[in-house]
Design an enzyme around this catalytic site. Structure first.
Site, PDB file in Angstrom:
ATOM      1  N   HIS A 130     -10.127  -5.641  -3.179  1.00  0.00           N
ATOM      2  CA  HIS A 130      -8.788  -5.897  -2.633  1.00  0.00           C
ATOM      3  C   HIS A 130      -8.922  -6.259  -1.163  1.00  0.00           C
ATOM      4  CE1 HIS A 130      -9.735  -1.578  -2.480  1.00  0.00           C
ATOM      5  NE2 HIS A 130      -9.076  -1.540  -1.327  1.00  0.00           N
ATOM      6  N   VAL A 164     -11.114   2.648  -3.589  1.00  0.00           N
ATOM      7  CA  VAL A 164     -10.760   2.148  -4.922  1.00  0.00           C
ATOM      8  C   VAL A 164     -11.719   1.017  -5.281  1.00  0.00           C
ATOM      9  CG1 VAL A 164      -8.989   1.074  -6.352  1.00  0.00           C
ATOM     10  CG2 VAL A 164      -8.336   2.790  -4.646  1.00  0.00           C
ATOM     11  N   GLN A 213     -14.884   2.261   0.958  1.00  0.00           N
ATOM     12  CA  GLN A 213     -14.036   1.733  -0.108  1.00  0.00           C
ATOM     13  C   GLN A 213     -13.676   2.887  -1.041  1.00  0.00           C
ATOM     14  OE1 GLN A 213     -15.855  -1.369  -2.439  1.00  0.00           O
ATOM     15  NE2 GLN A 213     -14.015  -1.709  -3.681  1.00  0.00           N
ATOM     16  N   ASP A 231       0.841  -1.198   0.000  1.00  0.00           N
ATOM     17  CA  ASP A 231       0.000   0.000   0.000  1.00  0.00           C
ATOM     18  C   ASP A 231       0.877   1.249   0.000  1.00  0.00           C
ATOM     19  OD1 ASP A 231      -3.236   0.470   0.937  1.00  0.00           O
ATOM     20  OD2 ASP A 231      -1.851   2.177   1.109  1.00  0.00           O
ATOM     21  N   ASN A 270     -12.903  -3.469   2.517  1.00  0.00           N
ATOM     22  CA  ASN A 270     -13.872  -2.372   2.559  1.00  0.00           C
ATOM     23  C   ASN A 270     -14.809  -2.531   1.375  1.00  0.00           C
ATOM     24  OD1 ASN A 270     -12.652  -1.184   4.828  1.00  0.00           O
ATOM     25  ND2 ASN A 270     -11.139  -0.152   3.532  1.00  0.00           N
ATOM     26  N   HIS A 312      -6.978  -5.975   2.302  1.00  0.00           N
ATOM     27  CA  HIS A 312      -5.858  -5.342   3.010  1.00  0.00           C
ATOM     28  C   HIS A 312      -5.278  -6.372   3.980  1.00  0.00           C
ATOM     29  CE1 HIS A 312      -6.868  -0.950   2.254  1.00  0.00           C
ATOM     30  NE2 HIS A 312      -8.050  -1.490   2.015  1.00  0.00           N
TER      31      HIS A 312
HETATM   32  P1  AMP Z   1      -9.863   1.146   0.168  1.00  0.00           P
HETATM   33  O1  AMP Z   1     -10.227   2.355   0.973  1.00  0.00           O
HETATM   34  O2  AMP Z   1     -10.178  -0.149   0.861  1.00  0.00           O
HETATM   35  O3  AMP Z   1     -10.445   1.207  -1.222  1.00  0.00           O
HETATM   36  O4  AMP Z   1      -8.286   1.145   0.056  1.00  0.00           O
HETATM   37  C1  AMP Z   1      -7.598   1.655  -1.031  1.00  0.00           C
HETATM   38  C2  AMP Z   1      -6.129   1.590  -0.672  1.00  0.00           C
HETATM   39  O5  AMP Z   1      -5.386   1.761  -1.867  1.00  0.00           O
HETATM   40  C3  AMP Z   1      -5.660   2.664   0.302  1.00  0.00           C
HETATM   41  O6  AMP Z   1      -5.108   2.042   1.458  1.00  0.00           O
HETATM   42  C4  AMP Z   1      -4.624   3.444  -0.497  1.00  0.00           C
HETATM   43  O7  AMP Z   1      -3.558   3.881   0.300  1.00  0.00           O
HETATM   44  C5  AMP Z   1      -4.198   2.428  -1.535  1.00  0.00           C
HETATM   45  N1  AMP Z   1      -3.665   2.982  -2.777  1.00  0.00           N
HETATM   46  C6  AMP Z   1      -4.233   3.917  -3.568  1.00  0.00           C
HETATM   47  N2  AMP Z   1      -3.451   4.152  -4.652  1.00  0.00           N
HETATM   48  C7  AMP Z   1      -2.385   3.328  -4.541  1.00  0.00           C
HETATM   49  C8  AMP Z   1      -1.224   3.092  -5.338  1.00  0.00           C
HETATM   50  N3  AMP Z   1      -1.000   3.768  -6.484  1.00  0.00           N
HETATM   51  N4  AMP Z   1      -0.321   2.175  -4.914  1.00  0.00           N
HETATM   52  C9  AMP Z   1      -0.532   1.499  -3.756  1.00  0.00           C
HETATM   53  N5  AMP Z   1      -1.606   1.663  -2.968  1.00  0.00           N
HETATM   54  C10 AMP Z   1      -2.522   2.576  -3.342  1.00  0.00           C
END
Ligand code: AMP
Length: 114
Positions: A100, A96, A94, A30, A87, A102
């Site tokens: 995924h 992204v 969530q 991350d 998430n 975590h």
């Molecule tokens: P979520 O809130 O569960 O969708 O988590 C998305 C995660 O993606 C967050 O912990 C961000 O820090 C991580 N994230 C977003 N962009 C990147 C990236 N380019 N490389 C690695 N992690 C990322």
């Protein structure tokens, strides 16, 4: 999906630090780690949310958890324990929209989450 940031990472169009790769998933560190170990385990195929997964993807969902546990062993945090989080959607915060898991560990966690 071409404009999905995690699809771009999986394709190699955006740089990432991969920690585990196989034919079904891609796991990388991350960018904003919430612990000494913070890895995101993604299916290669675009599934926006865990709630979008189809019955045919049940094995894939199990595989993501298996891989997360395997990475935890690889990162030597299995014995102390760790947290796996998925998430989902707005209430789940969530950010992204590509499924995924975590994997967060290497420190003491609190419960319940905020
Ligand atoms: P979520 O809130 O569960 O969708 O988590 C998305 C995660 O993606 C967050 O912990 C961000 O820090 C991580 N994230 C977003 N962009 C990147 C990236 N380019 N490389 C690695 N992690 C990322």
């Amino acid at each position: 999906m071409s404009d999905c940031i995690f699809c771009q990472i999986i394709r190699g169009d955006i740089a990432s630090e991969a920690v585990y790769v196989d034919e079904r998933c891609y796991a990388f560190r991350d960018i904003d780690p919430q612990g000494p170990v913070h890895v995101l385990v993604c299916p290669r195929e675009h599934i926006a949310r865990v709630s979008d997964a189809q019955p045919t993807q049940e094995d894939l969902l199990g595989h993501l958890l298996w891989v997360a546990a395997e990475i935890a062993r690889q990162e030597r945090i299995s014995e102390g324990g760790y947290r796996l989080v998925i998430n989902c959607g707005v209430h789940g915060q969530q950010a992204v929209e590509h499924l995924h898991v975590h994997l967060i560990g290497g420190r003491q966690m609190a419960w319940p989450p905020g």
